[in-house]
Write a protein that holds these residues in place. Sequence first.
Motif, PDB file in Angstrom:
ATOM      1  N   ASP A 129       0.831  -1.207   0.000  1.00 60.04           N
ATOM      2  CA  ASP A 129       0.000   0.000   0.000  1.00 60.04           C
ATOM      3  C   ASP A 129       0.864   1.256   0.000  1.00 60.04           C
ATOM      4  N   ASP A 130       2.015   1.164   0.634  1.00 52.16           N
ATOM      5  CA  ASP A 130       2.935   2.298   0.643  1.00 52.16           C
ATOM      6  C   ASP A 130       3.488   2.564  -0.757  1.00 52.16           C
ATOM      7  N   HIS A 131       3.615   1.517  -1.568  1.00 51.99           N
ATOM      8  CA  HIS A 131       4.053   1.714  -2.947  1.00 51.99           C
ATOM      9  C   HIS A 131       3.107   2.656  -3.692  1.00 51.99           C
ATOM     10  N   ALA A 132       1.842   2.645  -3.302  1.00 49.59           N
ATOM     11  CA  ALA A 132       0.893   3.557  -3.942  1.00 49.59           C
ATOM     12  C   ALA A 132       1.157   5.000  -3.531  1.00 49.59           C
ATOM     13  N   THR A 133       1.458   5.224  -2.250  1.00 54.15           N
ATOM     14  CA  THR A 133       1.674   6.605  -1.793  1.00 54.15           C
ATOM     15  C   THR A 133       2.952   7.199  -2.368  1.00 54.15           C
ATOM     16  N   THR A 134       3.961   6.381  -2.600  1.00 53.31           N
ATOM     17  CA  THR A 134       5.217   6.889  -3.147  1.00 53.31           C
ATOM     18  C   THR A 134       5.170   7.047  -4.663  1.00 53.31           C
ATOM     19  N   PRO A 194      -9.186   8.701  -6.841  1.00 54.42           N
ATOM     20  CA  PRO A 194      -8.802   8.422  -5.456  1.00 54.42           C
ATOM     21  C   PRO A 194      -9.072   6.966  -5.103  1.00 54.42           C
ATOM     22  N   ILE A 195      -8.337   6.485  -4.096  1.00 55.62           N
ATOM     23  CA  ILE A 195      -8.454   5.079  -3.730  1.00 55.62           C
ATOM     24  C   ILE A 195      -8.286   4.921  -2.228  1.00 55.62           C
ATOM     25  N   VAL A 196      -9.069   4.032  -1.642  1.00 57.14           N
ATOM     26  CA  VAL A 196      -8.900   3.642  -0.244  1.00 57.14           C
ATOM     27  C   VAL A 196      -7.911   2.481  -0.210  1.00 57.14           C
ATOM     28  N   GLY A 197      -6.884   2.604   0.618  1.00 57.07           N
ATOM     29  CA  GLY A 197      -5.846   1.593   0.679  1.00 57.07           C
ATOM     30  C   GLY A 197      -6.227   0.419   1.566  1.00 57.07           C
ATOM     31  N   GLY A 198      -5.286  -0.519   1.661  1.00 57.37           N
ATOM     32  CA  GLY A 198      -5.444  -1.651   2.562  1.00 57.37           C
ATOM     33  C   GLY A 198      -5.905  -2.913   1.858  1.00 57.37           C
ATOM     34  N   HIS A 199      -5.220  -4.022   2.163  1.00 55.17           N
ATOM     35  CA  HIS A 199      -5.607  -5.309   1.570  1.00 55.17           C
ATOM     36  C   HIS A 199      -5.372  -6.468   2.537  1.00 55.17           C
ATOM     37  N   GLU A 200      -4.869  -6.180   3.732  1.00 53.44           N
ATOM     38  CA  GLU A 200      -4.548  -7.223   4.720  1.00 53.44           C
ATOM     39  C   GLU A 200      -5.468  -7.014   5.917  1.00 53.44           C
ATOM     40  N   GLY A 201      -6.715  -7.471   5.807  1.00 57.28           N
ATOM     41  CA  GLY A 201      -7.708  -7.099   6.810  1.00 57.28           C
ATOM     42  C   GLY A 201      -8.486  -8.262   7.381  1.00 57.28           C
ATOM     43  N   SER A 202      -9.192  -7.957   8.476  1.00 56.12           N
ATOM     44  CA  SER A 202     -10.065  -8.935   9.127  1.00 56.12           C
ATOM     45  C   SER A 202     -11.270  -8.222   9.701  1.00 56.12           C
ATOM     46  N   GLY A 203     -12.379  -8.942   9.816  1.00 53.80           N
ATOM     47  CA  GLY A 203     -13.582  -8.320  10.353  1.00 53.80           C
ATOM     48  C   GLY A 203     -14.698  -9.319  10.534  1.00 53.80           C
ATOM     49  N   ILE A 204     -15.897  -8.788  10.781  1.00 51.46           N
ATOM     50  CA  ILE A 204     -17.077  -9.602  11.067  1.00 51.46           C
ATOM     51  C   ILE A 204     -18.177  -9.245  10.076  1.00 51.46           C
ATOM     52  N   VAL A 205     -18.745 -10.260   9.446  1.00 53.13           N
ATOM     53  CA  VAL A 205     -19.818 -10.053   8.482  1.00 53.13           C
ATOM     54  C   VAL A 205     -21.069  -9.577   9.210  1.00 53.13           C
ATOM     55  N   ARG A 206     -21.634  -8.477   8.717  1.00 54.10           N
ATOM     56  CA  ARG A 206     -22.837  -7.914   9.348  1.00 54.10           C
ATOM     57  C   ARG A 206     -24.088  -8.026   8.487  1.00 54.10           C
ATOM     58  N   SER A 207     -23.934  -8.169   7.166  1.00 54.76           N
ATOM     59  CA  SER A 207     -25.087  -8.450   6.308  1.00 54.76           C
ATOM     60  C   SER A 207     -24.577  -9.039   5.005  1.00 54.76           C
ATOM     61  N   VAL A 208     -25.441  -9.791   4.317  1.00 56.36           N
ATOM     62  CA  VAL A 208     -25.031 -10.487   3.096  1.00 56.36           C
ATOM     63  C   VAL A 208     -26.034 -10.230   1.987  1.00 56.36           C
ATOM     64  N   GLY A 209     -25.534 -10.264   0.736  1.00 51.08           N
ATOM     65  CA  GLY A 209     -26.391 -10.111  -0.422  1.00 51.08           C
ATOM     66  C   GLY A 209     -27.193 -11.364  -0.710  1.00 51.08           C
ATOM     67  N   SER A 210     -28.152 -11.237  -1.612  1.00 51.37           N
ATOM     68  CA  SER A 210     -29.113 -12.311  -1.875  1.00 51.37           C
ATOM     69  C   SER A 210     -28.490 -13.535  -2.534  1.00 51.37           C
ATOM     70  N   GLN A 211     -27.348 -13.370  -3.207  1.00 50.71           N
ATOM     71  CA  GLN A 211     -26.713 -14.496  -3.895  1.00 50.71           C
ATOM     72  C   GLN A 211     -25.433 -14.981  -3.200  1.00 50.71           C
ATOM     73  N   VAL A 212     -25.234 -14.539  -1.979  1.00 50.49           N
ATOM     74  CA  VAL A 212     -24.042 -14.955  -1.245  1.00 50.49           C
ATOM     75  C   VAL A 212     -24.230 -16.370  -0.702  1.00 50.49           C
ATOM     76  N   HIS A 213     -23.215 -17.188  -0.873  1.00 49.84           N
ATOM     77  CA  HIS A 213     -23.260 -18.549  -0.335  1.00 49.84           C
ATOM     78  C   HIS A 213     -21.976 -18.801   0.440  1.00 49.84           C
ATOM     79  N   GLY A 214     -22.059 -19.533   1.513  1.00 48.18           N
ATOM     80  CA  GLY A 214     -20.874 -19.868   2.302  1.00 48.18           C
ATOM     81  C   GLY A 214     -20.493 -18.825   3.326  1.00 48.18           C
ATOM     82  N   LEU A 215     -21.198 -17.703   3.372  1.00 44.17           N
ATOM     83  CA  LEU A 215     -20.962 -16.674   4.380  1.00 44.17           C
ATOM     84  C   LEU A 215     -22.290 -16.244   4.971  1.00 44.17           C
ATOM     85  N   ALA A 216     -22.279 -15.946   6.267  1.00 44.21           N
ATOM     86  CA  ALA A 216     -23.506 -15.534   6.954  1.00 44.21           C
ATOM     87  C   ALA A 216     -23.178 -14.446   7.959  1.00 44.21           C
ATOM     88  N   GLU A 217     -24.196 -13.740   8.389  1.00 39.88           N
ATOM     89  CA  GLU A 217     -24.005 -12.703   9.401  1.00 39.88           C
ATOM     90  C   GLU A 217     -23.329 -13.295  10.634  1.00 39.88           C
TER      91      GLU A 217
END
Length: 375
Positions: free
Chosen positions: A46-51, A59-82
């Motif tokens: 991500d720093d390669h982008a700033t330099t 414009p772009i939001v950085g970051g690609h090494e992340g973790s979190g909690i699913v809070r809602s899912v689309g109608s065709q999502v499979h294998g993931l749930a809230e």
Amino acid sequence: MRQDKTRAAVLREQPGKWSVEEVDLDDPGPTEVLVEMVASGLCHSDDHATTGDMPTALPIVGGHEGSGIVRSVGSQVHGLAEGDHVITSFIPGCGVCKYCARGQGNLCNSGATILEGTQPSGGMKMHKNGEDIRAMGALGTFATWQVYDQISLVRIDPSIPLDVACLVACGVQTGYGSAVNGADVRPGDVVIVMGCGGVGMNAVQGAAAAGAAHVIAVDPQPFKREQAPSFGATEVFADIAEADAFAKSITNGQGADSAVVTIGVVTNEHIGQAFDAIAKAGTVVVTGISRVDEGGVIPGYNAFSAAMLQKRIQGALYGMDAPRNAMPRLLEQYTAGKLKLDELITTRYSLDDINTGYADMHAGRNIRGVIDYSL
């Protein structure tokens, strides 16, 4: 659940710095999920982008090494749930292209547009004052809330702390796999790792786990040299010339079996130095990336010695393994006490302190800095 706003680190010019702003966030589409972010690693990519080393659409939001909690899912999502705990994959895995069918999900054709900042389903999910904002790696993990396509996420065991699991989303898989898969380290090997940051230190872990007799860590930063033995390095040096001389001294002048190049900004000179340091049938693994305008001539590369000594230069993307295969296995090793993750995190930062985090990275004060969204 709806979440129509998110705070995010936006890059608006190259070179430039991250600007933490509130932006509008669309609802998930049919194949997408809304994630409340817990943590994000401060990767050098991500720093390669700033330099400006790596041109991206802005414009772009950085970051690609992340973790979190699913809070809602689309109608065709499979294998993931809230409520599911997830980590991100900066190469989406479609599961149906030629490379996914071969088990090479790290080369999935869906990764072709990740530097464009659009979603796999098309378009962008963030906006401000009528302007579309892109997402690094089709992710943009430098945000308190984010919408991802299901093919960009990997579900993990909820017992694993998310603030450390995020590291497996890039740095750990990339470094560990560079040694185990890229260099094909075998028991008794002599391995050189050039650059011992958030990726290189995991190449050290991978080489040690594969049974290398000597894992020679090279880094100009004293802090990283001090830390390397705790991750499996057997010797540490400040520069490659010293490491090369040592490797030859213990191999009757032959050199290392492999050298993994995980320097933050790789030059052709680095690759040439690694090529000189390896023995017959040796492999140089190029994992770190260069400026896009780096020339094509590699100092020290000689076609005669490449052919006659059967040396190889191997590029390695994402540890040369499919994320859905590698990530759970690495986390199982962590749970079993065989892989260090907590120890990789030197400092935790709030999102507002992201530029401080990257300044610390450049100063050599961190193995890996992490944004903790609870701060």
